[in-house]
Design an enzyme around this catalytic site. Structure first.
Site, PDB file in Angstrom:
ATOM      1  N   LYS A  78      11.535 -28.446  16.988  1.00 13.33           N
ATOM      2  CA  LYS A  78      12.245 -27.620  18.766  1.00 13.33           C
ATOM      3  C   LYS A  78      13.745 -28.462  18.811  1.00 13.33           C
ATOM      4  O   LYS A  78      13.257 -29.549  18.890  1.00 13.33           O
ATOM      5  CB  LYS A  78      10.615 -27.936  19.451  1.00 13.33           C
ATOM      6  CG  LYS A  78      11.205 -26.874  20.829  1.00 13.33           C
ATOM      7  CD  LYS A  78       9.728 -27.072  21.591  1.00 13.33           C
ATOM      8  CE  LYS A  78       9.470 -26.742  22.731  1.00 13.33           C
ATOM      9  NZ  LYS A  78       8.626 -26.850  23.914  1.00 13.33           N
ATOM     10  N   SER A 158       7.128 -22.915  25.893  1.00 11.52           N
ATOM     11  CA  SER A 158       8.421 -22.472  25.881  1.00 11.52           C
ATOM     12  C   SER A 158       9.118 -22.848  24.608  1.00 11.52           C
ATOM     13  O   SER A 158       9.547 -23.511  24.244  1.00 11.52           O
ATOM     14  CB  SER A 158       8.984 -23.941  26.890  1.00 11.52           C
ATOM     15  OG  SER A 158       8.298 -25.076  25.822  1.00 11.52           O
ATOM     16  N   SER A 182       2.196 -24.553  26.196  1.00 13.48           N
ATOM     17  CA  SER A 182       3.796 -24.284  25.271  1.00 13.48           C
ATOM     18  C   SER A 182       3.465 -24.794  24.131  1.00 13.48           C
ATOM     19  O   SER A 182       4.513 -24.105  22.724  1.00 13.48           O
ATOM     20  CB  SER A 182       4.949 -25.009  25.968  1.00 13.48           C
ATOM     21  OG  SER A 182       5.624 -24.762  27.695  1.00 13.48           O
TER      22      SER A 182
END
Length: 495
Positions: A78, A158, A182
């Site tokens: 990420k 997210s 998330s």
């Protein structure tokens, strides 16, 4: 073996050890899949050279017989994790051009274990969002579709890029972070597994901070066994993170027996929301029945302060964000706005932040600054902290009665279309976190397991919440649920 990118971590590891495949072959299969999947916008910084170099090194390690479980396995990282020499922007314009001179602890541990980094994954800007629509890179797109409808759906947020990449078999697994859901919400939206460990289990050092008392890294994988394998590598004490727990990390995979006889599973009455879709309600009831069939005892429990969780979260998280994001000022690194003649340092701050932060980040920073300001600090921030203590105590009281895990829905709906939740009412978007934020506020481990499809063929997930530091036990309960559900659906390839 064809389509090697479709393997999970455990299958690939075993094939590598048996000599049936090399890490370079695995990695090349993933790199090809990534290049063919630009329509998903999941990978935003591709690192094929690093990937091949690490894959070759991993093959040498495996041949030498010195290889941990993650060695040679291609994964995505990420964009919130700092990676040395590779852009690490947290999906924000304000960090444009930032290439760290250091590696986050979690990505370093994965690299040390021989994992192969394929590139950086899309996400909501500074991890603020539930739909991956606030990214400077543009929206990440779910590989799933509603029946024959061609509307683009959100992979959740997210960690939307991580979710899309794992679900579409672009990588074998990916890192995510979870501040209010998330990891778990996107995992539920795309039919994969995602675990948020206990706060302090994974180091936060080198991960761009959103809300420091809530953020926690975790793996996003194709199944529970893979989550256990990757989580073990990501965990561990780190002296560079003052909140990192000095606890031994067990062999989580070895704890996956699937035996949950005599375990007590709590069903919280407060999670029965008005207007909850009947499909989610049925999924929850069916999940409880499956755990009962597997030998667990199902008990009704009460978490009375649940209804205050969302408001408390949306005071605490923005307050911490406004403090953390004050460091982005255009002085030392990242983007600096063009200044006019006569502009001073105040104008530089104002222009840089106005250009660099997107609307959602600006909104949360302003909320956070407001609740921390004189005259409102006690009314909002201190009150929210007190509510957080009560929410934590609710869980402690339930676990004190012998409950081993709590079963809830992971999300209030299936994935929705990009652009369907308009900016006009951000509260609608915030409601996506209704089942997940309590876990962050209480610092507990939580896992989302795919449990079925809705009428339009979209994945739905169930969440299990565990006792603090007992990820192994939680993973085993999730493993039993996964075995009972037998979820094998994959998105049809359209990209």
């Amino acid at each position: 073996m064809s389509e090697l990118n479709k393997l999970g971590l455990a299958e690939a590891r075993d094939a590598l050890r048996a000599g049936d495949v090399t890490s370079v072959e695995l990695t090349e299969s993933c790199l090809t899949a990534i290049d063919e999947a630009d329509a998903l916008n999941a990978f935003v910084h591709k690192t094929p050279e690093i990937a091949i170099e690490r894959a070759k090194a991993a093959d040498d390690r495996i041949k030498a017989g010195d290889a941990p479980s993650m060695c040679g396995l291609p994964i995505g990282i990420k964009d919130l994790f700092c990676t040395k020499g590779v852009p690490s922007q947290a999906a924000s314009k304000i960090l444009d051009g930032f290439k760290p001179e250091y590696e986050s602890t979690v990505s370093q541990q994965l690299a040390d274990a021989g994992a192969v980094m394929l590139g950086k994954l899309n996400m909501d800007e500074f991890a603020m969002g539930s739909s991956n629509e606030t990214s400077v890179y543009g929206n990440a797109v779910s590989p799933w579709r509603r029946g024959n409808d061609e509307a683009q759906l959100t992979p959740g947020g997210s960690s939307g890029g991580s979710a899309a990449a794992v679900s579409a078999d672009l990588c074998l697994a990916a890192t995510g972070t979870d501040t209010g859901g998330s990891i778990r919400q996107p995992a539920a939206f795309v039919g994969i597994t995602g675990i948020k460990p206990t706060y302090g289990r994974c180091s936060r050092w080198g991960i761009v901070a959103f809300a420091s008392s809530l953020d926690q890294a975790g793996p996003m994988t194709k199944n529970v066994r893979d989550a256990a394998i990757m989580l073990e590598t990501m965990c561990g004490h780190d002296p560079k993170d003052s909140t990192s727990a000095e606890l031994a990390v067990p062999n989580f995979e070895a704890m996956l027996t699937g035996d949950i006889k005599g375990k007590k599973i709590g069903i919280p009455k407060e999670y029965r929301m008005d207007g909850m879709p009947t499909e989610i309600e049925k999924l929850w009831v069916d999940g409880a029945a499956m755990l009962k069939d597997a030998g667990a005892e199902i008990v009704d429990i009460s978490l009375p302060h649940t209804k205050y969780a969302l408001p408390a979260y949306y005071v605490i998280a923005p307050a911490e964000a406004s403090s953390n994001l004050a460091r982005y000022d255009g002085v030392r690194y990242g983007r600096r706005a063009q200044l006019a003649q006569g502009d001073g340092i105040t104008e530089m701050y104002e222009k840089t932040r106005a250009e660099g932060f997107g609307p959602e980040v600006q909104r949360r920073v302003m909320i956070g600054t407001y609740v921390l300001s004189a005259g409102f600090y006690d009314a909002y921030y201190n009150r929210a902290r007190k509510v957080r203590t009560l929410i934590k105590k609710d869980f402690e009281d339930v676990f004190a009665t012998g409950v081993d895990a709590i079963l809830t829905p992971a999300t209030p709906s299936a994935s929705f279309g990009l652009g369907e939740m308009t900016e006009a009412d951000p509260v609608q978007m915030y409601l996506n976190d209704v089942f997940t934020v309590t876990v962050n506020l209480a610092g507990l481990p939580g896992i989302s397991v795919p449990a079925g499809l809705d009428a339009q063929g979209l994945p739905l997930g169930l969440q299990l919440i565990g006792r603090p530091w007992e990820e192994g036990d939680l993973l085993n309960t999730a493993y039993a649920l996964e075995n009972a559900v037998g979820f094998v659906a994959k998105p049809g390839k359209w990209w």
